[in-house]
Scaffold this motif. Sequence first.
Motif, PDB file in Angstrom:
ATOM      1  N   ASN A  36      -4.720  -8.219  -5.432  1.00  0.00           N
ATOM      2  CA  ASN A  36      -3.967  -8.188  -4.116  1.00  0.00           C
ATOM      3  C   ASN A  36      -1.909  -8.687  -4.340  1.00  0.00           C
ATOM      4  OD1 ASN A  36      -6.388  -6.550  -3.020  1.00  0.00           O
ATOM      5  ND2 ASN A  36      -7.437  -8.904  -3.558  1.00  0.00           N
ATOM      6  N   ALA A  37      -1.738  -9.265  -5.333  1.00  0.00           N
ATOM      7  CA  ALA A  37      -0.486  -9.624  -5.407  1.00  0.00           C
ATOM      8  C   ALA A  37       0.454  -9.109  -4.679  1.00  0.00           C
ATOM      9  CB  ALA A  37      -0.450  -9.917  -6.686  1.00  0.00           C
ATOM     10  N   GLY A  38       0.571  -7.327  -4.966  1.00  0.00           N
ATOM     11  CA  GLY A  38       1.096  -6.320  -4.943  1.00  0.00           C
ATOM     12  C   GLY A  38       1.629  -5.965  -6.387  1.00  0.00           C
ATOM     13  N   LYS A  39       1.109  -5.890  -7.479  1.00  0.00           N
ATOM     14  CA  LYS A  39       1.622  -5.444  -8.709  1.00  0.00           C
ATOM     15  C   LYS A  39       1.717  -4.325  -8.454  1.00  0.00           C
ATOM     16  CE  LYS A  39      -1.276  -6.555 -11.413  1.00  0.00           C
ATOM     17  NZ  LYS A  39      -1.770  -5.542 -12.210  1.00  0.00           N
ATOM     18  N   THR A  40       0.892  -3.335  -7.983  1.00  0.00           N
ATOM     19  CA  THR A  40       0.248  -1.666  -7.614  1.00  0.00           C
ATOM     20  C   THR A  40       1.691  -1.058  -7.575  1.00  0.00           C
ATOM     21  OG1 THR A  40      -1.960  -1.963  -8.168  1.00  0.00           O
ATOM     22  CG2 THR A  40      -1.011   0.649  -7.744  1.00  0.00           C
ATOM     23  N   THR A  41       2.168  -2.007  -5.870  1.00  0.00           N
ATOM     24  CA  THR A  41       3.405  -1.751  -5.226  1.00  0.00           C
ATOM     25  C   THR A  41       4.618  -1.361  -5.958  1.00  0.00           C
ATOM     26  OG1 THR A  41       1.998  -2.127  -3.531  1.00  0.00           O
ATOM     27  CG2 THR A  41       4.015  -1.451  -2.347  1.00  0.00           C
ATOM     28  N   MET A 145       5.818 -10.330  -0.580  1.00  0.00           N
ATOM     29  CA  MET A 145       5.321 -10.825   0.494  1.00  0.00           C
ATOM     30  C   MET A 145       5.908 -11.526   1.184  1.00  0.00           C
ATOM     31  SD  MET A 145       1.770  -8.652   0.354  1.00  0.00           S
ATOM     32  CE  MET A 145       1.085  -8.312  -0.518  1.00  0.00           C
ATOM     33  N   ASP A 147       8.074 -10.764   3.437  1.00  0.00           N
ATOM     34  CA  ASP A 147       8.112 -10.803   5.116  1.00  0.00           C
ATOM     35  C   ASP A 147       6.874 -10.768   5.892  1.00  0.00           C
ATOM     36  OD1 ASP A 147       7.069  -8.367   2.773  1.00  0.00           O
ATOM     37  OD2 ASP A 147       6.623  -6.874   3.957  1.00  0.00           O
ATOM     38  N   VAL A 148       6.208 -11.042   5.240  1.00  0.00           N
ATOM     39  CA  VAL A 148       4.853 -11.554   5.939  1.00  0.00           C
ATOM     40  C   VAL A 148       4.893 -13.256   5.640  1.00  0.00           C
ATOM     41  CG1 VAL A 148       1.640 -11.515   5.757  1.00  0.00           C
ATOM     42  CG2 VAL A 148       3.478 -10.347   4.317  1.00  0.00           C
ATOM     43  N   ALA A 174       9.073  -4.531  -0.841  1.00  0.00           N
ATOM     44  CA  ALA A 174       7.948  -3.567  -1.608  1.00  0.00           C
ATOM     45  C   ALA A 174       8.553  -2.161  -0.343  1.00  0.00           C
ATOM     46  CB  ALA A 174       6.532  -3.236  -1.189  1.00  0.00           C
ATOM     47  N   ASP A 346      -8.130  -0.708  -0.848  1.00  0.00           N
ATOM     48  CA  ASP A 346      -6.932  -1.753  -0.646  1.00  0.00           C
ATOM     49  C   ASP A 346      -6.461  -1.929   0.591  1.00  0.00           C
ATOM     50  OD1 ASP A 346      -4.839  -0.631  -1.938  1.00  0.00           O
ATOM     51  OD2 ASP A 346      -3.474   0.290  -0.547  1.00  0.00           O
ATOM     52  N   ARG A 478      -4.739  -5.669   4.725  1.00  0.00           N
ATOM     53  CA  ARG A 478      -3.744  -4.837   4.683  1.00  0.00           C
ATOM     54  C   ARG A 478      -3.738  -3.806   5.116  1.00  0.00           C
ATOM     55  NH1 ARG A 478      -2.362  -7.976  -0.276  1.00  0.00           N
ATOM     56  NH2 ARG A 478      -1.294 -10.413   1.003  1.00  0.00           N
ATOM     57  N   VAL A 479      -2.913  -2.959   6.334  1.00  0.00           N
ATOM     58  CA  VAL A 479      -3.150  -1.299   6.273  1.00  0.00           C
ATOM     59  C   VAL A 479      -2.535  -1.303   4.792  1.00  0.00           C
ATOM     60  CG1 VAL A 479      -1.659   0.104   7.668  1.00  0.00           C
ATOM     61  CG2 VAL A 479      -2.242  -2.291   8.521  1.00  0.00           C
ATOM     62  N   ASN A 481      -1.394   1.026   1.805  1.00  0.00           N
ATOM     63  CA  ASN A 481      -0.437   1.611   1.508  1.00  0.00           C
ATOM     64  C   ASN A 481      -0.313   2.634   1.300  1.00  0.00           C
ATOM     65  OD1 ASN A 481       1.968   3.077   0.197  1.00  0.00           O
ATOM     66  ND2 ASN A 481       2.784   0.792   0.079  1.00  0.00           N
TER      67      ASN A 481
END
Lengths: 686, 75
Positions: A36-41, A145, A147-148, A174, A346, A478-479, A481
């Motif tokens: 969930n760190a944003g790796k896939t994105t 993240m 921005d968050v 991202a 997700d 999270r919404v 992606n």
Amino acid sequence: MAIASVKSKDIRSVKADVRVKTAKNDLTVALAGNPNAGKTTLFNQLTGLRQKVANYPGVTVERKEGTWNAAGEVIRLIDLPGLYSLDATSLDEQIARDILTGNIYDIPKPDVVVAVVDATNLERNLYLVTQLIEFRLPVVVALTMVDVAEKRSLGVNVKILSRMLGIPVVKVTAASGAGIDELEAAVLRTARSTDRPKASWLSETIQGSEEEIHLSLTDDASANKQIFARYGFISEVYQRSVTPIDTLERGYSEKIDGILTHKFFGLLILIGILLIVFQSIFSWASLPMDLLDAGFGSLAELAKSSLPEGILTDLIADGIIAGVGGVLVFLPQILLLFLFLSILEDTGYMARAAFLLDRLMRGVGLHGKAFVPLLSSFACAIPGIMATRTIENPKDRLATIMIAPFMSCSARLPVYTLMIAAFFSGQYIFGFLSLGAVLILAMYMLGIVMAVIVAFILKRTILKSPPPPFVMELPPYRVPNFKTVLLNMFTRAGIFIKRAGTVILAISILLWALAYFPRTSAEDISNIQSSTAAAAAEGSPDEGIQLRNSFAGQLGHLIEPVIEPLGFDWKIGVALIASFAAREVLVSTLSIIYNTGADSTEESPSLINAVRDAKKDDGSKAWTPLTALTLMVFFVLAMQCMSTVAVVRRETNSWSWTIFMVGYMTGLAYLAALLTYQVGKYLGFG
Amino acid sequence: MQTLTKLPIGSRAKVIAVHGNNAITKRLMEMGVVPGVTFRVVKSAPFGDPLEIKLRGYSLAMRISEADAIEVESE
Ligand SMILES: Nc1nc2c(ncn2[C@@H]2O[C@H](COP(=O)(O)OP(=O)(O)O)[C@@H](O)[C@H]2O)c(=O)[nH]1
């Protein structure tokens, strides 16, 4: 000591050189980070669609690889499984560690590791970074993240962070793609440099080569001391680089959880979500499915009318188009199911489901984490079984693998749907509940109940072990992606289509051939016709005699004594045998069986009508609603999927467990089907 | 010894020690549950188990049996 470690490094670099040459001297970069760190994105952003999914040699853990064009350099980008730590306790961590140390034979040791770090969860995310630094790997931190974080007025000072860690830190966003250029520059710079930061938090004695660190970690007490030392350093970094806010305050996720993991409503909502998922799979998917069905039907007709008559045309129309089409028709349902699973995953809901259900699952002897693999198994047991690798205790993992195929996967849907369409459509209970929907729900429940019973028994006998730990992050909501969800859905659907194009195509051709040969000549047919009364019972006499004398017919006859108590005739037997390769093959086999040699000028009846009208050799109906129900029960429980068997073999690394699974599931299926049919007949349904 | 399980929902406390030398304590510590860290007890699941705590800006779920190994001091 120093000499020894230099020596081992030399050997490693020689090996690495050889590997790099085979990879055309491209740079290899690995993406590492917490789940969930944003790796896939980030991975999707860097590679675009230049990516592929493969398996690691020897294990069926999915591996994603892509090409990253960074400032003119072509980089081989490897996505590691999401992980919290490099101390291999789970299979994921083991694999990540092997890649990072260059111990997987077809992947060179990475030239740079990009550590994906969630700015809103800096401390725990930095833990992995400290370990990467200890391994003396060239690390670049990609801070996501941001921005968050900024919305929560959690400012991160990248300069201080970078100086204290001794490695480059780059903010990436991202959504806008900001920071990607900087990341490219930092990665290329790091690849060229030989400087490695020092792991200042470790005491002098354990500074050194990775082997030494690894050795010292085998002792639990000193390992705990090191964890403490890492977090001590992290706290220092955190205090100096982040504007302090109250990190324990109630966030929006907690407010949402006020309802979603509520003691009472939480469970109701979970059930509601599952109901919506299944309901929509059946109602939304029906239109595109009908269209596909009609499409394949006309394609087969077209093939018959435009190609010259002969074996080849029969093969194309009755074997290939009917067989593969019969399976591809279910693509809309599978896409929808994968869509829902991707969204649930997700958004962060899956972890909540495990949290809600852990107590119940433990009653059975399973881990709350087993919920995710089991839920995925409703789509397909293969990703489900692969997802068990997050379960750390091998016995729990094995127990979960053993029961995963009881979850009604999408390959059973074709079978259920056909049976229901043929025998239970348009019927309602209490005037509004569709009997079909109730039956399908009952089939899902049967699988679940059986799984619970088997797990209960296994966990108290051969797979007995102390209750497994449940330490799990509940990620923020999270919404999802849009791009990630779609990509995910299409990747998984691609695997299904590939199967339709390979395994199922091959089986369709084989079955068609088994039913088509040996040819019975027209002369023989008229001879047999005049001598056997039974032939008159067949809908189309030529077809019936041809099939009976074919190889498939002979096989069906061979097993008829075994399946007769279940109410199945030899034709269903042929389909049953075939469906042990893959369940959905039943549908294509039935279409082949009931259409073999069909006169091309006649309208061939749709499969549903063919099934309804099919006759046994004695002229009685081959199918009754009870037969259909019995078949469905058999399909819920039997282990009929070659691909799953192969995956179980690889994941358990044991033939005995694999054979045990096929044996006990199929035995159970036979008994349950027998019970259904005999009791049903006794009660007067048959 | 006061353990995490004895804390009321909503209370804040500080970790004093994580007892035991096994895979569970190691996993807890890797996730940031180390002596000195402060946290808040968020809730318990429908059947009273597992528990959810918030620490270092994120939410962590654990079973009562695991939380029992965590010695704490109320704030
Ligand atoms: N606001 C925001 N959301 C992000 C960012 N990066 C990723 N996400 C979201 O965070 C969630 C988890 O990201 P994902 O890439 O799937 O994480 P993974 O588990 O590390 O692969 C997804 O819903 C993403 O859309 C970011 O920089 N900003």
